[in-house]
Scaffold this motif. Structure first.
Motif, PDB file in Angstrom:
ATOM      1  N   ALA A  37       0.937  -1.076   0.171  1.00 52.31           N
ATOM      2  CA  ALA A  37       0.293  -0.232  -0.419  1.00 52.31           C
ATOM      3  C   ALA A  37       0.863   1.344   0.243  1.00 52.31           C
ATOM      4  CB  ALA A  37      -1.090   0.193   0.948  1.00 52.31           C
ATOM      5  N   TYR A  38       2.140   1.289   0.310  1.00 49.41           N
ATOM      6  CA  TYR A  38       3.482   2.747   0.315  1.00 49.41           C
ATOM      7  C   TYR A  38       4.245   1.907  -0.523  1.00 49.41           C
ATOM      8  CZ  TYR A  38       0.375   3.381   4.248  1.00 49.41           C
ATOM      9  OH  TYR A  38      -0.539   3.201   5.257  1.00 49.41           O
ATOM     10  N   GLY A  39       3.661   1.563  -1.914  1.00 49.92           N
ATOM     11  CA  GLY A  39       4.703   1.262  -2.587  1.00 49.92           C
ATOM     12  C   GLY A  39       4.952   1.991  -3.535  1.00 49.92           C
ATOM     13  N   VAL A  40       5.749   2.329  -4.531  1.00 50.64           N
ATOM     14  CA  VAL A  40       6.610   3.080  -5.424  1.00 50.64           C
ATOM     15  C   VAL A  40       6.920   1.486  -6.205  1.00 50.64           C
ATOM     16  CG1 VAL A  40       7.767   4.597  -6.411  1.00 50.64           C
ATOM     17  CG2 VAL A  40       6.052   5.065  -4.694  1.00 50.64           C
ATOM     18  N   GLY A  41       6.532   1.820  -7.960  1.00 47.79           N
ATOM     19  CA  GLY A  41       7.042   0.798  -9.207  1.00 47.79           C
ATOM     20  C   GLY A  41       8.391   1.826  -9.247  1.00 47.79           C
ATOM     21  N   VAL A  42       9.553   1.091 -10.096  1.00 47.10           N
ATOM     22  CA  VAL A  42      10.824   1.425 -10.361  1.00 47.10           C
ATOM     23  C   VAL A  42      10.566   0.649 -11.311  1.00 47.10           C
ATOM     24  CG1 VAL A  42      13.087   2.374  -9.820  1.00 47.10           C
ATOM     25  CG2 VAL A  42      11.084   2.093  -7.999  1.00 47.10           C
ATOM     26  N   VAL A  43      10.762   1.070 -13.226  1.00 48.69           N
ATOM     27  CA  VAL A  43      10.944   0.327 -13.937  1.00 48.69           C
ATOM     28  C   VAL A  43      12.200   1.306 -14.873  1.00 48.69           C
ATOM     29  CG1 VAL A  43       8.768  -0.513 -13.874  1.00 48.69           C
ATOM     30  CG2 VAL A  43       9.557   1.258 -15.171  1.00 48.69           C
ATOM     31  N   GLY A  44      12.378   0.337 -15.735  1.00 49.50           N
ATOM     32  CA  GLY A  44      13.559   0.845 -16.649  1.00 49.50           C
ATOM     33  C   GLY A  44      14.251  -0.529 -17.757  1.00 49.50           C
ATOM     34  N   THR A  45      15.086   0.511 -18.504  1.00 50.50           N
ATOM     35  CA  THR A  45      15.831  -0.456 -19.469  1.00 50.50           C
ATOM     36  C   THR A  45      16.832  -1.110 -18.979  1.00 50.50           C
ATOM     37  OG1 THR A  45      17.789  -0.029 -20.689  1.00 50.50           O
ATOM     38  CG2 THR A  45      17.611   0.548 -18.867  1.00 50.50           C
ATOM     39  N   ARG A  46      16.746  -2.711 -19.121  1.00 49.86           N
ATOM     40  CA  ARG A  46      18.479  -3.537 -18.991  1.00 49.86           C
ATOM     41  C   ARG A  46      19.331  -3.452 -19.317  1.00 49.86           C
ATOM     42  NH1 ARG A  46      12.809  -6.235 -20.302  1.00 49.86           N
ATOM     43  NH2 ARG A  46      12.574  -7.843 -19.013  1.00 49.86           N
ATOM     44  N   PHE A  95       4.863 -10.432 -20.437  1.00 48.35           N
ATOM     45  CA  PHE A  95       5.857  -9.380 -19.952  1.00 48.35           C
ATOM     46  C   PHE A  95       4.939  -7.953 -20.071  1.00 48.35           C
ATOM     47  CE2 PHE A  95       9.351 -12.376 -20.307  1.00 48.35           C
ATOM     48  CZ  PHE A  95      10.197 -11.579 -19.221  1.00 48.35           C
ATOM     49  N   PRO A  96       3.989  -8.054 -20.487  1.00 47.24           N
ATOM     50  CA  PRO A  96       3.186  -6.597 -20.366  1.00 47.24           C
ATOM     51  C   PRO A  96       2.111  -7.013 -19.620  1.00 47.24           C
ATOM     52  CG  PRO A  96       3.666  -6.800 -22.765  1.00 47.24           C
ATOM     53  CD  PRO A  96       4.123  -8.013 -22.084  1.00 47.24           C
ATOM     54  N   ALA A  97       1.910  -8.081 -19.090  1.00 43.36           N
ATOM     55  CA  ALA A  97       0.726  -8.473 -18.309  1.00 43.36           C
ATOM     56  C   ALA A  97       1.346  -7.806 -16.575  1.00 43.36           C
ATOM     57  CB  ALA A  97       0.636  -9.522 -18.177  1.00 43.36           C
ATOM     58  N   ARG A  98       2.285  -8.700 -16.477  1.00 41.86           N
ATOM     59  CA  ARG A  98       3.409  -8.200 -15.773  1.00 41.86           C
ATOM     60  C   ARG A  98       3.326  -6.669 -15.097  1.00 41.86           C
ATOM     61  NH1 ARG A  98       9.792  -8.526 -15.195  1.00 41.86           N
ATOM     62  NH2 ARG A  98       9.162  -7.162 -16.860  1.00 41.86           N
ATOM     63  N   ASN A  99       3.839  -6.223 -15.965  1.00 40.05           N
ATOM     64  CA  ASN A  99       4.092  -4.640 -16.020  1.00 40.05           C
ATOM     65  C   ASN A  99       2.629  -4.306 -15.483  1.00 40.05           C
ATOM     66  OD1 ASN A  99       6.201  -5.468 -17.429  1.00 40.05           O
ATOM     67  ND2 ASN A  99       6.193  -4.285 -19.080  1.00 40.05           N
ATOM     68  N   ARG A 100       2.014  -4.714 -15.991  1.00 36.63           N
ATOM     69  CA  ARG A 100       0.512  -3.960 -15.816  1.00 36.63           C
ATOM     70  C   ARG A 100       0.089  -4.072 -13.688  1.00 36.63           C
ATOM     71  NH1 ARG A 100      -3.565  -7.243 -14.155  1.00 36.63           N
ATOM     72  NH2 ARG A 100      -2.395  -8.742 -15.588  1.00 36.63           N
ATOM     73  N   ILE A 101       0.508  -5.186 -13.504  1.00 39.16           N
ATOM     74  CA  ILE A 101       0.979  -5.343 -11.726  1.00 39.16           C
ATOM     75  C   ILE A 101       1.401  -4.517 -10.926  1.00 39.16           C
ATOM     76  CG2 ILE A 101       0.739  -7.126  -9.882  1.00 39.16           C
ATOM     77  CD1 ILE A 101       0.238  -9.378 -12.515  1.00 39.16           C
ATOM     78  N   ILE A 102       2.911  -4.474 -11.951  1.00 47.45           N
ATOM     79  CA  ILE A 102       3.999  -3.384 -10.788  1.00 47.45           C
ATOM     80  C   ILE A 102       3.523  -2.513 -11.100  1.00 47.45           C
ATOM     81  CG2 ILE A 102       6.511  -2.391 -11.247  1.00 47.45           C
ATOM     82  CD1 ILE A 102       7.309  -4.919 -12.907  1.00 47.45           C
ATOM     83  N   SER A 103       2.952  -1.591 -12.196  1.00 47.54           N
ATOM     84  CA  SER A 103       2.179   0.115 -11.547  1.00 47.54           C
ATOM     85  C   SER A 103       0.699  -0.088 -10.964  1.00 47.54           C
ATOM     86  CB  SER A 103       1.581  -0.187 -13.418  1.00 47.54           C
ATOM     87  OG  SER A 103       0.718  -0.344 -13.859  1.00 47.54           O
ATOM     88  N   SER A 132       9.302  -0.488 -20.359  1.00 50.39           N
ATOM     89  CA  SER A 132       9.053   0.607 -19.369  1.00 50.39           C
ATOM     90  C   SER A 132       7.177   1.280 -19.543  1.00 50.39           C
ATOM     91  CB  SER A 132       9.781   1.175 -19.048  1.00 50.39           C
ATOM     92  OG  SER A 132      11.667   0.326 -18.683  1.00 50.39           O
ATOM     93  N   LEU A 133       7.850   1.792 -20.629  1.00 53.72           N
ATOM     94  CA  LEU A 133       6.461   2.405 -21.439  1.00 53.72           C
ATOM     95  C   LEU A 133       5.507   2.313 -21.499  1.00 53.72           C
ATOM     96  CD1 LEU A 133       8.091   4.903 -23.970  1.00 53.72           C
ATOM     97  CD2 LEU A 133       8.194   5.380 -21.408  1.00 53.72           C
ATOM     98  N   ILE A 134       5.564   0.676 -21.500  1.00 59.30           N
ATOM     99  CA  ILE A 134       4.290  -0.472 -21.696  1.00 59.30           C
ATOM    100  C   ILE A 134       3.385   0.031 -19.698  1.00 59.30           C
ATOM    101  CG2 ILE A 134       2.689  -2.643 -21.163  1.00 59.30           C
ATOM    102  CD1 ILE A 134       4.855  -3.249 -23.222  1.00 59.30           C
ATOM    103  N   THR A 135       4.229  -0.086 -18.834  1.00 58.39           N
ATOM    104  CA  THR A 135       4.063   0.228 -17.932  1.00 58.39           C
ATOM    105  C   THR A 135       3.957   1.594 -16.933  1.00 58.39           C
ATOM    106  OG1 THR A 135       5.796  -1.069 -17.434  1.00 58.39           O
ATOM    107  CG2 THR A 135       4.882  -0.435 -15.164  1.00 58.39           C
ATOM    108  N   ALA A 136       4.734   2.875 -17.847  1.00 57.52           N
ATOM    109  CA  ALA A 136       3.998   4.012 -17.559  1.00 57.52           C
ATOM    110  C   ALA A 136       2.673   3.940 -18.067  1.00 57.52           C
ATOM    111  CB  ALA A 136       5.359   4.955 -18.612  1.00 57.52           C
ATOM    112  N   ARG A 137       2.128   3.450 -19.162  1.00 59.14           N
ATOM    113  CA  ARG A 137       0.660   3.789 -19.887  1.00 59.14           C
ATOM    114  C   ARG A 137      -0.204   2.864 -19.335  1.00 59.14           C
ATOM    115  NH1 ARG A 137       1.977   1.846 -24.209  1.00 59.14           N
ATOM    116  NH2 ARG A 137       2.638   3.509 -25.411  1.00 59.14           N
ATOM    117  N   SER A 138      -0.132   2.013 -19.043  1.00 56.43           N
ATOM    118  CA  SER A 138      -1.048   1.182 -17.570  1.00 56.43           C
ATOM    119  C   SER A 138      -1.164   2.101 -16.466  1.00 56.43           C
ATOM    120  CB  SER A 138      -0.483   0.177 -16.594  1.00 56.43           C
ATOM    121  OG  SER A 138      -0.206  -1.188 -17.644  1.00 56.43           O
TER     122      SER A 138
END
Length: 170
Positions: A14-23, A116-124, A141-147
């Protein structure tokens, strides 16, 4: 349904922030991912990412080094370490009371590109906000941002050098 491995309570998300970016982050991106992971963790925020090579791993390690909480969302079963080169990080997060491994897939399910896009949706979706550190124009990362935008989350991006391909997404 999320499958969980680790001792940390899901309430910490509940107090989380997703951090994503390039490999393939630059030295600057590596340093910033680790520093943001560390600073967020020291502030009591759970760092959420995907345990991928690159920005994800640096953010997780920053949180761990700060003695904070971190959660990895996998694109495979919760018992499958992917990428296999992250076995040390996977073990650390599984065994640490401040670490958590999450997956929407049954144990034993292997990673496939479409997961992976489904995983990204959960991260966000499980965090309150998302931070993008170095991302190409066509990236997960931009898929995650869009989500995150679609889920009404705050989205932050770390600016980089305008002449670098991995800064085009941010």
């Amino acid at each position: 349904v999320l499958y969980v491995k680790g001792e940390m309570s899901m309430d910490n998300l509940a107090y989380g922030v997703g951090v994503v970016g390039t490999r393939t982050p630059s030295t600057y991106g590596q340093k910033q991912a680790k520093e943001f992971g560390r600073e967020l963790a020291q502030a009591g925020v759970t760092v959420i990412s995907g345990m991928a090579i690159g920005v994800d791993s640096f953010a997780h390690y920053g949180a761990i080094e700060a003695g904070g909480k971190t959660a990895a969302v996998l694109a495979c079963g919760p018992d499958v370490c992917y990428p296999s080169s992250n076995k040390h990080l996977y073990a650390k997060m599984s065994e640490d009371p401040k670490g958590l491994i999450l997956s929407e897939y049954f144990p034993g399910i292997t990673p496939e590109k479409w997961r992976f896009p489904a995983r990204n949706r959960i991260i966000s979706g499980i965090g309150q906000a998302l931070l993008v550190i170095e991302a190409g124009k066509q990236s997960g990362s931009l898929i995650t941002a869009r989500s995150a935008f679609e889920q009404d989350r705050q989205v932050f991006a770390l600016p980089g050098r305008i002449d670098q391909p991995m800064s085009q997404g941010t």
